[in-house]
Scaffold this active site. Structure first.
Site, PDB file in Angstrom:
ATOM      1  N   HIS A 209     -28.604   9.291 -26.146  1.00 42.63           N
ATOM      2  CA  HIS A 209     -29.430  10.007 -25.167  1.00 42.63           C
ATOM      3  C   HIS A 209     -29.811  11.409 -25.642  1.00 42.63           C
ATOM      4  CE1 HIS A 209     -28.390   7.113 -21.752  1.00 42.63           C
ATOM      5  NE2 HIS A 209     -29.678   7.038 -22.004  1.00 42.63           N
ATOM      6  N   GLU A 449     -30.986  -5.302 -19.988  1.00 47.97           N
ATOM      7  CA  GLU A 449     -30.397  -4.632 -21.140  1.00 47.97           C
ATOM      8  C   GLU A 449     -28.998  -5.152 -21.438  1.00 47.97           C
ATOM      9  OE1 GLU A 449     -30.355  -0.408 -20.225  1.00 47.97           O
ATOM     10  OE2 GLU A 449     -29.668  -0.760 -18.179  1.00 47.97           O
ATOM     11  N   ASP A 473     -29.943  -0.471 -25.003  1.00 49.87           N
ATOM     12  CA  ASP A 473     -28.687  -1.122 -24.636  1.00 49.87           C
ATOM     13  C   ASP A 473     -28.689  -2.596 -25.007  1.00 49.87           C
ATOM     14  OD1 ASP A 473     -26.888   0.799 -23.613  1.00 49.87           O
ATOM     15  OD2 ASP A 473     -28.176   1.050 -21.872  1.00 49.87           O
ATOM     16  N   CYS A 520     -39.119  -0.340 -22.154  1.00 44.38           N
ATOM     17  CA  CYS A 520     -38.946   1.107 -22.054  1.00 44.38           C
ATOM     18  C   CYS A 520     -37.843   1.663 -22.952  1.00 44.38           C
ATOM     19  CB  CYS A 520     -38.712   1.531 -20.611  1.00 44.38           C
ATOM     20  SG  CYS A 520     -37.220   0.839 -19.927  1.00 44.38           S
TER      21      CYS A 520
HETATM   22  C1  PEP Z   1     -32.340   1.327 -22.727  1.00 43.42           C
HETATM   23  O1  PEP Z   1     -31.144   1.034 -22.662  1.00 43.42           O
HETATM   24  O2  PEP Z   1     -33.112   0.863 -23.581  1.00 43.42           O
HETATM   25  C2  PEP Z   1     -32.924   2.283 -21.777  1.00 43.42           C
HETATM   26  C3  PEP Z   1     -34.218   2.427 -21.661  1.00 43.42           C
HETATM   27  O3  PEP Z   1     -32.082   3.034 -21.046  1.00 43.42           O
HETATM   28  P1  PEP Z   1     -31.137   4.166 -21.634  1.00 43.42           P
HETATM   29  O4  PEP Z   1     -31.611   4.522 -23.013  1.00 43.42           O
HETATM   30  O5  PEP Z   1     -31.227   5.308 -20.699  1.00 43.42           O
HETATM   31  O6  PEP Z   1     -29.791   3.525 -21.633  1.00 43.42           O
HETATM   32 MG    MG Z   2     -29.932   1.549 -20.956  1.00 48.18          MG
END
Ligand code: PEP
Ligand code: MG
Length: 605
Positions: A209, A449, A473, A520
């Site tokens: 993140h 995910e 994920d 996403c």
């Molecule tokens: C993902 O897991 O791809 C996602 C978009 O959520 P995050 O990166 O916040 O876990």
């Molecule tokens: Mg995620």
């Protein structure tokens, strides 16, 4: 994974002779930054050593005492069970912590350091608690020895309380390059106010993140530099090349000249707002692709709109938690959701409910898990501490009145969680209506995910209005590879056949059910991967705003039918290596002008 070479050339500073050293890591945020090292300490709460003026000692002592009071108050609330549900066993741990914080000798040692060494309270806390921890670790008595764990906890709690005041502890020179073992997203949000030049860490991954945020904030970053902390001190000169993963310590004049040109170019591109693609997001053969923005901090939508984003495909609401150092009030949430929805307008915003793990609530209850990625997090945490979940859903229902807001549920593993969440939404709507509070009717989506969700995708699609493919994920859980762990970064293979086949299955099922599937994860924002997604039939991509211009160029420059021919072939292959080879051969043959210099982001080492 870091590779190192040292050149003969020497640079001299007042106290030491330092060799120019070249370290190679993994580039995780594009750009070049040159500056002075700012060494970050701490894990949960991060800080650095700061020398203060004699005249500031009094206020620093005051700040420290206020932090002790705050920490004590938190501990009292927790052990009385006012904040979170804690077991009797945990409650007695917090009582022990309270006793430590009432120990005058510990507190006066910290105050002495602040006074005598004229340093910030964070640094004094670290020095004193580190000394206590190492003394306890040497004790023969097992019971007493284990007290070092309590001291580490107390240290973290005090550091956290020191950061809880109105004033940010981070105030540093504009040309700082932050160097840390790893960096927390909440720290990065704080640091961003002081525009750091770059970030270097020992540990992290392309989809961590913090680096997703760094890319959004245009802060160049390199990770995977094991042992870098032993090689630098605060104030050392450093160059960070976030295009190639190159870091230069104590650079000589030649390196400085060379990299200053790249740094200037990078700054100019950022200031100019990158190149913005004109025209519609339609492939050469007429397939329309909707490009949305992911939002990870409040200021993010400004340039997303300039780049042509069609609304927000993923609003990671956790930043409200990080900013407020805890769960935000219902009023604050309503205001934040309304604000972003008004800003985005007709294109709409998909707000994801808090995707937190129980360890991140630690300033409240300090619960640590062995495997946080597999633990009490996201939808599981929400359903287990319903009070906060209900508060967020109420805020979303209110904010969605006459606004385009959708709700996304994170880490859905099956239909039961969706049904449970929908039941809570129904109950909260009913109670709001009873109180004559107007609510909207937001669409409900599930993040796909977790591998189990892929296998029950048809059942999930019957329950929701749309799905969001979280490829970060999905790769992590499909391949059992920690997305934040540098040691296994080589195994984080977005092109693994299992990943591609799962994505295809979800896209096909969603199309069959006539419901949108928004990709996403970071995969959507990488030009080469986005071409693969389009080939697999994706028409909704949501990404880091800074990725939009490059992905728009790809959308406008490829033909979907041609890309689909390639992806059909990719889906038959057995390894990520074979997939990569074929992708490179086909795409650079057909569209060399688009992908000529493209390095796969999770292969960049
Ligand atoms: C993902 O897991 O791809 C996602 C978009 O959520 P995050 O990166 O916040 O876990
Ligand atoms: Mg995620």
């Amino acid at each position: 994974m870091s590779k190192e070479s040292t050149q003969e050339q020497k640079t001299t500073s007042t106290h030491k002779v330092s060799l120019e050293a070249f370290l190679k890591g993994r580039a995780v945020s594009r750009g070049v930054g040159i500056g002075k090292v700012l060494y970050l300490h701490g894990q949960n709460r991060q800080f650095y050593r700061r020398v203060i003026e004699t005249g500031q000692v009094g206020s620093e002592l005051k700040r420290f005492r206020a932090a002790v009071d705050l920490a004590k108050q938190q501990l009292k609330e927790i052990s009385n069970g006012e904040k979170e549900a804690v077991s009797e066993n945990q409650s007695s741990i917090f009582e022990t912590h309270l006793l430590f914080l009432e120990d005058r000798s510990l507190l006066s040692k910290i105050e002495d350091i602040i006074r005598d060494e004229r340093v910030n309270a964070e640094w004094a806390v670290k020095l004193v608690t580190d000394t206590y921890v190492s003394r306890y670790k040497l004790l023969d008595d097992k019971h007493l020895r284990e007290k070092y764990i309590d001291l580490q906890d107390i240290s973290e709690r005090l550091l956290s309380a020191l950061g809880g005041g109105a004033e940010s502890p981070f105030t540093f020179d504009k040309d700082s390059v932050v160097v840390a073992k790893e960096i927390n997203p909440s720290t990065l949000v704080e640091l961003s106010q002081h525009s750091p030049k770059a970030i270097v860490t020992e540990n992290g991954g392309w989809t961590s993140h913090s680096f997703i945020l760094a890319r959004e904030m245009n802060v160049p970053a390199v990770t995977g530099l094991k042992g870098v902390l032993r090689k630098v001190s605060s104030g050392d000169e450093i160059i960070v090349d976030g295009y190639n993963g190159q870091v230069v310590l104590n650079p000589g004049p030649e390196s400085l000249d060379k990299y200053r040109i790249s740094e200037n170019q990078f700054v100019k591109t950022v200031d100019a707002g990158f190149e913005t693609a004109e025209g519609d997001d339609v492939t050469l053969d007429g397939v329309e692709v909707n490009i949305h923005a992911n939002l990870d901090y409040p200021g993010g939508y400004e340039h997303a709109r300039r780049f042509g984003a069609k609304g927000v495909g993923l609003y990671r609401s956790e930043f409200l938690f990080n900013q407020n150092k805890g769960f935000p009030s219902e009023e604050l949430q309503i205001a934040s959701y309304k604000k972003v929805a008004d800003l985005v307008g007709e294109e709409g915003v998909a707000i994801r409910t808090f995707d937190l793990s129980v360890g991140e609530l630690s300033s409240q209850a300090r619960i640590s898990e062995k495997n946080p990625a597999l633990g009490l997090k996201a939808i599981r945490l929400s359903l287990s501490s319903e009070k906060q979940f209900r508060r967020q859903l109420r805020a979303l229902l209110i904010a969605s009145y006459q606004r385009r807001v959708e709700i996304v549920l994170p880490m859905i593993s099956g239909v039961a969680e969706i049904r449970a969440a929908k039941e809570i939404i129904r109950e909260e709507r009913k109670s709001l209506t009873k109180d004559s509070i107007e609510t909207g009717n937001p669409g409900i989506g599930a993040m796909i995910e977790v591998p189990s969700a892929v296998f029950v995708i048809d059942e999930i699609l019957k329950e929701v209005d749309f799905v969001s493919l979280g490829t970060n994920d999905l790769v992590q859980y499909l391949l059992a590879v920690d997305r934040d762990n540098e040691s296994v970064a080589e195994s984080f293979q977005t092109l693994h056949p299992a990943v591609l086949r799962s994505v295809k299955l979800v896209l096909d099922s969603a199309r069959g059910a006539g419901k949108p599937a928004i990709v996403c994860g970071e995969m959507a924002g990488s030009p080469l991967y986005s071409a693969i997604l389009i080939g697999m039939g994706a028409t909704e991509l949501s990404m880091n705003p800074n990725s939009i211009p490059r992905v728009r160029r790809v959308v406008q420059g490829i033909a979907q039918e041609e890309a689909a021919k390639t992806t059909d072939d990719l889906l038959k292959l057995a390894t990520a290596g074979e997939v990569e080879q074929l992708v490179r051969a086909r795409f650079s043959e057909n569209w060399a002008h688009l992908f000529n210099y493209e390095v796969l982001p999770d292969k960049n080492s």
